[in-house]
Structures are given as C-alpha cells and as structure tokens.
Design an enzyme around this catalytic site. Structure first.
Site, PDB file in Angstrom:
ATOM      1  N   ASP A  31     -31.465  16.900  36.141  1.00 21.44           N
ATOM      2  CA  ASP A  31     -32.204  17.118  34.892  1.00 21.44           C
ATOM      3  C   ASP A  31     -32.902  18.517  35.031  1.00 21.44           C
ATOM      4  OD1 ASP A  31     -30.654  15.218  33.791  1.00 21.44           O
ATOM      5  OD2 ASP A  31     -32.503  14.005  33.694  1.00 21.44           O
ATOM      6  N   GLU A 111     -46.854  54.666   2.538  1.00 25.09           N
ATOM      7  CA  GLU A 111     -47.064  53.441   2.702  1.00 25.09           C
ATOM      8  C   GLU A 111     -47.315  53.086   4.229  1.00 25.09           C
ATOM      9  OE1 GLU A 111     -43.087  51.984   1.709  1.00 25.09           O
ATOM     10  OE2 GLU A 111     -43.140  53.176  -0.288  1.00 25.09           O
ATOM     11  N   ASP A 115     -44.088  46.680  11.091  1.00 22.59           N
ATOM     12  CA  ASP A 115     -43.360  46.428  12.309  1.00 22.59           C
ATOM     13  C   ASP A 115     -42.511  45.278  12.374  1.00 22.59           C
ATOM     14  OD1 ASP A 115     -42.458  47.020  14.635  1.00 22.59           O
ATOM     15  OD2 ASP A 115     -44.365  46.873  15.816  1.00 22.59           O
ATOM     16  N   GLU A 176     -39.165  44.644   4.596  1.00 21.70           N
ATOM     17  CA  GLU A 176     -39.295  44.549   5.701  1.00 21.70           C
ATOM     18  C   GLU A 176     -39.790  42.702   5.874  1.00 21.70           C
ATOM     19  OE1 GLU A 176     -38.772  47.046   7.458  1.00 21.70           O
ATOM     20  OE2 GLU A 176     -39.510  46.846   9.448  1.00 21.70           O
ATOM     21  N   TYR A 228     -40.026  47.407  -0.332  1.00 24.04           N
ATOM     22  CA  TYR A 228     -40.155  48.827  -0.492  1.00 24.04           C
ATOM     23  C   TYR A 228     -39.112  49.805  -1.309  1.00 24.04           C
ATOM     24  CZ  TYR A 228     -38.358  49.216   4.340  1.00 24.04           C
ATOM     25  OH  TYR A 228     -37.396  48.892   5.202  1.00 24.04           O
ATOM     26  N   CYS A 426     -50.464  23.371  41.662  1.00 21.39           N
ATOM     27  CA  CYS A 426     -51.312  22.485  42.587  1.00 21.39           C
ATOM     28  C   CYS A 426     -50.628  21.033  42.576  1.00 21.39           C
ATOM     29  CB  CYS A 426     -52.877  22.677  41.989  1.00 21.39           C
ATOM     30  SG  CYS A 426     -53.830  21.577  42.936  1.00 21.39           S
ATOM     31  N   CYS A 431     -57.149  17.797  40.551  1.00 23.48           N
ATOM     32  CA  CYS A 431     -57.851  19.044  40.825  1.00 23.48           C
ATOM     33  C   CYS A 431     -58.745  19.468  39.779  1.00 23.48           C
ATOM     34  CB  CYS A 431     -56.752  20.254  40.851  1.00 23.48           C
ATOM     35  SG  CYS A 431     -57.441  21.830  40.941  1.00 23.48           S
TER      36      CYS A 431
HETATM   37  S1  IVH Z   1     -38.162  53.190   4.120  1.00 27.61           S
HETATM   38  C1  IVH Z   1     -34.291  55.492   4.209  1.00 27.61           C
HETATM   39  N1  IVH Z   1     -40.684  52.086   4.398  1.00 27.61           N
HETATM   40  O1  IVH Z   1     -38.710  51.362   9.567  1.00 27.61           O
HETATM   41  C2  IVH Z   1     -35.637  54.655   4.203  1.00 27.61           C
HETATM   42  N2  IVH Z   1     -39.041  51.697   6.065  1.00 27.61           N
HETATM   43  O2  IVH Z   1     -37.645  53.668  11.505  1.00 27.61           O
HETATM   44  C3  IVH Z   1     -35.437  53.657   5.077  1.00 27.61           C
HETATM   45  N3  IVH Z   1     -40.105  50.279   8.015  1.00 27.61           N
HETATM   46  O3  IVH Z   1     -35.408  50.512   9.368  1.00 27.61           O
HETATM   47  C4  IVH Z   1     -36.814  52.687   5.177  1.00 27.61           C
HETATM   48  N4  IVH Z   1     -41.961  50.045   6.630  1.00 27.61           N
HETATM   49  O4  IVH Z   1     -37.253  48.534   9.081  1.00 27.61           O
HETATM   50  C5  IVH Z   1     -39.468  52.253   4.789  1.00 27.61           C
HETATM   51  N5  IVH Z   1     -42.612  51.028   4.341  1.00 27.61           N
HETATM   52  C6  IVH Z   1     -41.540  51.238   4.718  1.00 27.61           C
HETATM   53  C7  IVH Z   1     -41.320  50.906   6.268  1.00 27.61           C
HETATM   54  C8  IVH Z   1     -39.884  50.965   6.675  1.00 27.61           C
HETATM   55  C9  IVH Z   1     -41.289  49.905   8.127  1.00 27.61           C
HETATM   56  C10 IVH Z   1     -39.024  50.333   8.873  1.00 27.61           C
HETATM   57  C11 IVH Z   1     -37.633  49.888   8.466  1.00 27.61           C
HETATM   58  C12 IVH Z   1     -36.863  51.138   8.922  1.00 27.61           C
HETATM   59  C13 IVH Z   1     -37.602  51.439   9.922  1.00 27.61           C
HETATM   60  C14 IVH Z   1     -37.121  53.047  10.016  1.00 27.61           C
END
Ligand code: IVH
Length: 683
Positions: A31, A111, A115, A176, A228, A426, A431
């Site tokens: 296991d 904007e 991430d 996102e 967005y 350990c 410990c």
């Molecule tokens: S606009 C053609 N707005 O960044 C416009 N993208 O590098 C498409 N992302 O694939 C995206 N924040 O995943 C837009 N405020 C925002 C964003 C955003 C993050 C990401 C998105 C996109 C990547 C592009």
C-alpha cells in the site's frame, strides 16, 4: 523524463495496480508503494495542471465524476493580449491607437489583469447554459458543471436585471475565474495537513479546480468569477467597454476595479495606483489591461493574428530577487518530517523582507543543486512563502554540497526515509520538536483556536517538561504554573487559562483535526465528525467502515485506524475525554439517508454501470459496500458470471438483486418518499 512522459507512465502503472487491487484482489506492491506512486502523480499534476487528463486516477476521488470534458467551439475566438513591460511600451501602444483615431487622444478603460483563467459563459433565456475554457482559443472545454459551483457566478439573470442592464435573453459573458488568496492559503494548509504537494500559486490551483471531473472538488475550492466582456452572436454587444462593465455589474456579475481614462496619462496613473495597492487586493493580479473604450475605434484598429490592436496588458515586474544562502537548516514537523529551509541574507522582494525560503524536500535540493553559500533567485508569487527558482551562476558557487543529516537536528535520534518517499523523518515519536509542532497545530486558529499559546510559550512548556503531550495542556497547566514562566504576567496567564477552558467545549471536528492524524485535514475531520458523531465511534471504526465514508479513501482510512489502534493514542484520547473534551454530535446526515445501515456486495459483470459507479451511488444514498458476503450483508448485486459469492449469498438467504433490481432500488432511494415501492428480488 519530461513531466508529460512521467505522468503518462505513472497513470499506466497506477491503473494497473488499481486493477490488481480492486478488480483481481491480487496486489503486487505494498500500500505504501502504491501511495507513493499516487502522490508523485498528484505532485506532478499540481505543478502542471495542463497535464491532468480526464481519466487520470487522481480524478476519481470517490464520487460519480463524468467520463471526460467535452469540447465545443467558441462563438468567436478568445484572443490573448499583447504585453507591455514599460511606460515607453504603453506610450507606443497609445501612439498607434491615436494614429488610427485621426491623431486625437483615445479614451481607455483600464482594468486589473486578473491572474486566473479566461472563460466564455453562455446564457440562454437568461440561464447559465454553458461554460467553456479558453482551450486553444477556437475550441474550449465544457466545464459548465464546475462553473455552476462558483457562488458569485449568476445561474440566472432574470428579465428584470437583463432589462436594467440592456441585455438580450441570450448572451455571452467572458471573464476570469480565479482563486482568491484566502481560499488558496486555506487549500494549501489543507493539502499540507493531508501531506499533498502545495500548489505553487492560485492560478495553478484554480486551473486544477476548473478542470476536475468531480464538481464537488471545484465547489470545495471556493473560486470566484469576474466579467470583462459581453457578446451576442459572437460580436460585442455594447458600444463601449465602460458600458459593458456597467452592464455586467447591473446584471449581477462581479467586475474588478476599473476606470474610464480620457487619455493615456490617466491610464498610466491607474497602473501606478494598482501596482501600489496590489498586495491589499483579495486576489492576485499580474498587471493592468488598457482597452480602447469605443467600439467603432476598436473595429477600425482590428487585430493581428494573435491579439487585438485595441488593447495592451501592462505586466508588473516579477517579484524576484537574488540573495545568498547562508545555510540550509532542517526543521522537524509534527509528523517527524524534516523540511529543509534556505536561510537567506535578508532581501526586499516586492516590498516584503525575505530571510527564509522553503526548499520542500531533498529531491528539490538535488533538482536545484543548491548549496550553502550559493546565490539564488527567489520569487514571491501568490504564495506567502517565497520560492527558490534557481541558483544564480553568475556568482561564485558555495563550496560544499548539502549533506542530508543522519540524525534529527533536534533530538539526535536517527532519521528514516520510506522507500518511494522523498521525506526524511525523525524516528523518535517523542521528539520534542514533534511535540511542539503538534501543540502548535492543535492550538492554532482554525483548529482548537487557543489564543495566546504561541511558539515561545510552547517552547517553555515543553522544554521544562511541564507538557509532554496534548492532554498535558489540560492536566498540567494552571494559572499559578503559567505565572511562573518567563514573560508571562498574571493577566496573560488568566487569559490563556480562559482560552484553554473554552477549548474544552470545542466541536468534534476540531478535536479530530487537532489530533494531527496523518492525512486528516479540516475537511476530512468534518466528514468524520458528521458521519460518526463521537470520538469513540471514530476510534472504534474498522478501516472498511472508514473507507466507505464519502471522501475517505483507503489511505486515509488506514491512517485513521493505525492512529487509533496505537495504545499510546488510545490512552491520550481517554485522558482528553477525562479532561472534558468529549464532544458528541448527532450523526444525522448519514442516518437520515435512505440506505443507511444497509451493506451491499457486488459480484459479476454489470452491463450498464461500472462497479465504481454502482458503488458511488450506493455510498451517496448512505449504504455501505463490502468486498465479501457475510451474515451482515443486506443485498448482493449480481451481474453476469457471478461466481462463488452468489452461492454463498443464497446459502445465507441474502436478497440478491440483478442490475435492473439494483437500479430500481437506487432510483427509489433517490425518489421522494411517496414514490416508494419494494425492489424485485432475483429468484
Ligand atoms: S481581455 C482580446 N481583460 O489575460 C481581449 N483579459 O493575456 C481578451 N485577463 O486570456 C482578454 N484580466 O485570461 C482581458 N481585465 C482583463 C483581464 C484579462 C486577465 C487574461 C485573460 C486573457 C489573458 C491575455
């Protein structure tokens, strides 16, 4: 071997061993060796979520996951964004835009660049109907079921809100999906408790969560969605980005901080402000996106093969630094695991002074080939814990390679490495470092929540021999004793005593979690508490019963059983109970389920279901599944070629169901009470 090749090979190996174990009842490896394979695959997948396949053994997780993610075409391609890394590059972008605007300044919407992962979400008649990942930009993966678990994403945009926002009944939102920092930290804590690899950053954790096949996992990961873009029939719906953002908010979607900027100067100011406020945001951003506001100008600018010409992503500089490794120290955790830490010359990284960084384990040290005295590049990305990326070879190397310790740095006992594991442990169960870590875990916020019991005090209590285990906290600590310790006034002593008193009334899951049983994190502790209702009931449960509790797999089950079968741990539990820590709760959830108390055995080949599916449906309805027929068996489900189990069941007079009978029973178990009819038994 590449991660891709390794993960493919691991999957094949694991599948084979699963078949040997679950299907043929003839395992070839221990296991522990099996767990090591599984953990290695989980680590690889945590580091490279793009490698997770629909059929990976890690995606099973004891539910009824779907067979795979379907693919579908996007209404219009999901493009990516051109990047700018300096103010000059942002101004270049603005020059190109102004040229297309007859030399006039253009207005932008600025904007946050979130991430996370981009998603295209279709609403039909106001209802969320489909969510696709970006995929290759033209075709995405259908993750609708997973997206539905995101609480901030509306499942329905009612006519009233659509009208207020100026939206038609059918529309598409792009935006996102991300994992907020708090959820990420919590998830990593949970993974650490369960001895799984930490996710490197919230983005990877979110990517894994969105693509899993079992939506319950997505749900547990607490994702968020920010919109967005708004489209209808593959075209932008509104005349400007500012209107889009306003409409999204009016329709009930989250939008992140944004600003309508009359010219590029305002855009550049917004960038500076966001970079300043970056750490105060509840999620990670990696820059700011500037988008031309007016749709007609966007159309005029058009797109290159890859990016729109009307937008640019200003990327913040990575939060990296180069510094020297003073030493590689080993710390001992509560399971006895020795974790190497790089002690660094203090260095500022994105506004925070860093003087330590974890090196995770010996394999990581070998991979980086890091030695004391080396200069290393470190990065803070999402995780509070900075990561060593690489040795900076432009500086002189450290003289001597790191030697793994032969003894525990705290108690001097031997250390041991399980075959297939990368962790040194350990061997001394007593410990002091382990005890200190156990006390720290027990007392911390989110567990027993004993405020005031910090590391300095724990050191004193343990080093002076006053507290020798968790129960000692309740048996040996009193106000008079505390008042005699260093830096402990009468008031702090009284406060701490009040905290300890209060903790005697903690809920069952907290006590279970606080015990520090291997692989039992917060969630598993909650599941166990809900199922069993008391410490005694959990302690008495055999591994087969534990395994049949939803979300508790064989590895966790064995670990729990091992813990409670240890005489020292039983003794500890009794002493905690005598100290008043014996929480009981109604194990209501399980008892109320329709098949509670019923045990099923499966045999032969089913035609319409896999055994896993059948087992999952039984468990979901509160039943148990066992591997062998006995007097305790309630039903035998027999497919074709049933073998000796059928004969035994008939001998014992146990009800035998064929596949259709089992389906009927399960359907009935899911139906409302008035629709119930007895299942037909097979002769
Ligand atoms: S606009 C053609 N707005 O960044 C416009 N993208 O590098 C498409 N992302 O694939 C995206 N924040 O995943 C837009 N405020 C925002 C964003 C955003 C993050 C990401 C998105 C996109 C990547 C592009």
């Amino acid at each position: 071997m590449t991660p891709q090749a390794e993960s493919t090979a691991l999957r094949e190996q694991i599948r084979r061993h699963e078949r040997l174990y679950y299907v043929y009842d003839a395992p070839e490896i221990s296991d522990a060796d099996f767990d090591a394979l599984m953990r290695r695959l989980q680590t690889l997948e945590a580091e490279h979520p793009e490698l997770i396949t629909a059929d990976s053994p890690t995606q099973r997780v004891g539910g009824t996951p779907r067979a795979g993610l379907a693919k579908a075409a996007h209404s219009a391609p999901l493009q990516s964004l051109d990047n700018a890394y300096s103010e000059a590059e942002v101004r270049d972008f603005d020059r190109r835009v102004r040229a297309a605007n007859g030399g006039e300044p253009a207005a932008y919407v600025a904007e946050l660049k979130l991430d996370g992962l981009s998603m295209a979400i279709t609403y039909v008649a106001g209802q969320l109907s489909r969510g696709l990942t970006r995929g290759d930009g033209r075709t995405g993966e259908d993750v609708t079921e997973n997206l539905r678990t995101i609480h901030s994403l509306p499942l329905l945009v009612a006519a009233e809100h659509r009208n207020a926002a100026g939206l038609p009944a059918d529309f598409e939102v792009r935006g996102e999906v991300l994992m907020p920092r708090a959820a990420f930290q919590r998830l990593n804590q949970e993974r650490e408790d369960e001895e799984l690899a930490r996710f490197a950053n919230p983005r990877n954790a979110a990517a894994g969560a969105v693509r899993v096949l079992d939506a319950r996992i997505t749900a547990a990961r607490r994702l968020d969605f920010y919109g967005y873009a708004l489209l209808a029939e593959g075209r932008s719906l509104l005349a400007s980005q500012a209107e889009t953002m306003t409409a999204l908010a009016a329709a009930g979607f989250k939008t992140s901080r944004w600003k309508l900027c009359p010219d590029i100067e305002a855009g550049i100011e917004f960038i500076a402000a966001c970079e300043r406020d970056r750490d105060a945001l509840p999620f990670e951003i990696d820059g700011v996106v500037l988008k031309v506001n007016a749709e007609p100008l966007r159309e005029k600018l058009g797109a290159t093969g890859k990016f729109p010409r009307w937008a640019v992503a200003y990327k913040f500089a990575a939060r990296q630094a180069v510094t020297r490794v003073r030493a590689i120290a080993m710390s001992v955790g509560r399971t006895g695991a020795l974790t190497p830490t790089a002690e660094l010359d203090p260095v500022a990284v994105g506004g925070v002074t860093v003087s330590r960084s974890t090196l995770h384990n010996l394999d990581e040290i070998a991979r980086l080939d890091v030695r004391p005295g080396d200069w290393v590049r470190i990065e803070r990305s999402g995780d509070v814990i900075p990561k060593v990326l690489e040795v900076d070879l432009s500086h002189p190397r450290g003289e001597q390679a790191f030697e793994p310790p032969a003894r525990c740095p705290v108690c001097g006992s031997g250390v041991h490495r399980e075959p297939g594991e990368v962790v040194l442990r350990c061997v001394n169960a007593n410990c002091p470092a382990r005890l200190k870590e156990s006390l720290h875990h027990f007392a911390r916020r989110g567990v027993m929540n004993i405020g005031g019991l910090g590391p300095a005090l724990i050191d004193q209590l343990v080093d002076s021999g006053r507290v020798r285990d968790l129960a000692g906290l309740y048996e040996n600590v009193d106000a008079a004793m505390l008042a005699g310790l260093e830096r402990m006034g009468a008031k702090s002593a009284a406060n701490l005593m009040a905290e300890i008193e209060r903790s005697r009334g903690a809920e069952l899951w907290r006590v279970l979690y606080g015990l520090g049983i291997r692989f039992v994190g917060e969630r598993t502790a909650q599941v166990l508490a809900a199922h069993f209702g008391s410490l005694d009931a959990v302690a008495a449960a055999p591994a087969e019963v534990l395994e049949n509790v939803a979300e508790v797999g064989p590895v966790i089950a064995r670990s729990i059983q091992t813990f409670f079968s240890e005489p020292a741990n039983r003794e500890l539990i009794s002493r905690l109970q005598r100290a008043g820590l014996d929480p009981h709760q109604q194990p209501a959830a399980a008892a109320a389920l329709p098949l509670a108390g019923q045990t099923f055995v499966l045999t032969g080949t089913l035609e319409h279901h896999t055994r896993e599916e059948m087992k999952a449906s039984i468990l979901a309805a509160g039943g148990k599944v066992s591997g062998s027929v006995s007097a305790k068996t309630s039903y035998l489900i027999a497919g074709s070629d049933p073998g000796s189990k059928l004969a035994k069941a008939q001998e014992l007079g146990i009800t035998v169901l064929d596949e259709a009978g089992a389906e009927a029973l399960l359907a009935e178990a899911q139906a409302p009470p008035e629709a119930k009819a007895p299942p037909e038994a097979k002769a």
